[in-house]
Design a protein around this motif. Structure first.
Motif, short mmCIF file in Angstrom:
data_model
loop_
_atom_site.label_atom_id
_atom_site.label_comp_id
_atom_site.label_asym_id
_atom_site.label_seq_id
_atom_site.Cartn_x
_atom_site.Cartn_y
_atom_site.Cartn_z
N ALA A 16 27.62 58.75 -35.53
CA ALA A 16 26.48 58.91 -34.61
C ALA A 16 26.88 58.60 -33.18
O ALA A 16 26.50 59.32 -32.24
CB ALA A 16 25.33 58.01 -35.05
N ALA A 17 27.67 57.55 -32.98
CA ALA A 17 28.09 57.17 -31.63
C ALA A 17 28.98 58.24 -31.01
O ALA A 17 28.80 58.62 -29.85
CB ALA A 17 28.81 55.82 -31.66
N ILE A 18 29.92 58.74 -31.77
CA ILE A 18 30.85 59.74 -31.24
C ILE A 18 30.14 61.08 -31.02
O ILE A 18 30.38 61.75 -30.01
CB ILE A 18 32.07 59.86 -32.16
N ALA A 19 29.25 61.45 -31.93
CA ALA A 19 28.51 62.70 -31.75
C ALA A 19 27.60 62.63 -30.52
O ALA A 19 27.53 63.59 -29.74
CB ALA A 19 27.68 63.01 -33.00
N GLY B 113 32.45 53.55 -22.56
CA GLY B 113 32.75 52.15 -22.85
C GLY B 113 31.87 51.58 -23.94
O GLY B 113 32.34 50.84 -24.81
N ASN B 114 30.59 51.94 -23.92
CA ASN B 114 29.67 51.48 -24.95
C ASN B 114 30.07 52.04 -26.32
O ASN B 114 30.02 51.32 -27.33
CB ASN B 114 28.25 51.90 -24.59
N THR B 115 30.46 53.30 -26.37
CA THR B 115 30.87 53.90 -27.64
C THR B 115 32.13 53.24 -28.18
O THR B 115 32.22 52.96 -29.38
CB THR B 115 31.08 55.41 -27.46
N VAL B 116 33.08 52.97 -27.31
CA VAL B 116 34.30 52.27 -27.74
C VAL B 116 33.93 50.90 -28.31
O VAL B 116 34.44 50.48 -29.35
CB VAL B 116 35.30 52.15 -26.57
N GLY B 117 33.02 50.21 -27.63
CA GLY B 117 32.56 48.90 -28.12
C GLY B 117 31.91 49.00 -29.48
O GLY B 117 32.15 48.16 -30.36
N LEU C 2 34.55 49.49 -32.12
CA LEU C 2 35.24 48.22 -32.37
C LEU C 2 34.36 47.25 -33.16
O LEU C 2 34.85 46.50 -34.00
CB LEU C 2 35.67 47.58 -31.06
N GLN C 3 33.07 47.26 -32.89
CA GLN C 3 32.16 46.36 -33.60
C GLN C 3 32.07 46.69 -35.08
O GLN C 3 31.85 45.80 -35.91
CB GLN C 3 30.77 46.41 -32.97
N THR C 4 32.28 47.95 -35.45
CA THR C 4 32.25 48.30 -36.87
C THR C 4 33.42 47.70 -37.62
O THR C 4 33.39 47.59 -38.85
CB THR C 4 32.24 49.83 -37.08
N LYS C 5 34.47 47.31 -36.90
CA LYS C 5 35.63 46.69 -37.56
C LYS C 5 35.25 45.38 -38.22
O LYS C 5 35.78 45.03 -39.26
CB LYS C 5 36.73 46.47 -36.53
N TYR C 6 34.32 44.64 -37.62
CA TYR C 6 34.00 43.30 -38.12
C TYR C 6 32.65 43.20 -38.81
O TYR C 6 32.53 42.46 -39.76
CB TYR C 6 34.08 42.30 -36.97
N LYS D 112 32.14 37.89 -30.61
CA LYS D 112 33.05 37.94 -29.45
C LYS D 112 33.16 39.37 -28.92
O LYS D 112 33.19 39.58 -27.71
CB LYS D 112 34.43 37.41 -29.83
N VAL D 113 33.26 40.33 -29.82
CA VAL D 113 33.36 41.73 -29.40
C VAL D 113 32.09 42.17 -28.68
O VAL D 113 32.15 42.91 -27.70
CB VAL D 113 33.64 42.65 -30.61
N ILE D 114 30.95 41.67 -29.11
CA ILE D 114 29.68 42.04 -28.47
C ILE D 114 29.55 41.40 -27.10
O ILE D 114 29.24 42.06 -26.11
CB ILE D 114 28.48 41.63 -29.34
#
Length: 105
Positions: free
Chosen positions: A19-22, A61-65, A68-72, A91-93
């Motif tokens: 959803a974020a990338i689309a 930048g928000n999409t990259v974040g 990355l947040q899905t990693k944890y 921390k990522v947020i």
């Protein structure tokens, strides 16, 4: 630590990433078409167009974040998140977020 590419560990992560990338791709296409229209057809690119381009950079930048947040933890239920991953997720947020880090004391 959960493997962020594993659907078994975080089944909601793929949906969040997709959803974020689309959304980013559609926004990028809209901005590109706007610049083409304003630059080549109308022969005028105004300041609002440049502000839209800056907003698109923030969206990237928000999409990259989010990815990355899905990693944890993003996309998981709270009870499925380990304390270690929750700390990393927070921390990522909060680390790169200027609206959280620039508040007066």
């Amino acid at each position: 630590m959960a493997d962020w590419t594993s659907a078994a560990d975080n089944p909601g992560a793929h949906s969040v990433r997709a959803a974020a990338i689309a959304s980013l791709a559609l926004a990028g296409l809209a901005v590109l078409l706007r610049f083409i229209t304003r630059g080549y057809i109308l022969r005028f690119v105004g300041s609002e167009d440049w502000f839209i381009a800056v907003a698109l950079l923030f969206s990237i930048g928000n999409t990259v974040g989010m990815v990355l947040q899905t990693k944890y933890a993003l996309g998981q239920h709270m009870e499925d998140i380990s304390v270690e991953n929750l700390i990393k997720f927070l921390k990522v947020i909060y680390t790169p977020s200027p609206e959280h880090s620039n508040k007066p004391s």
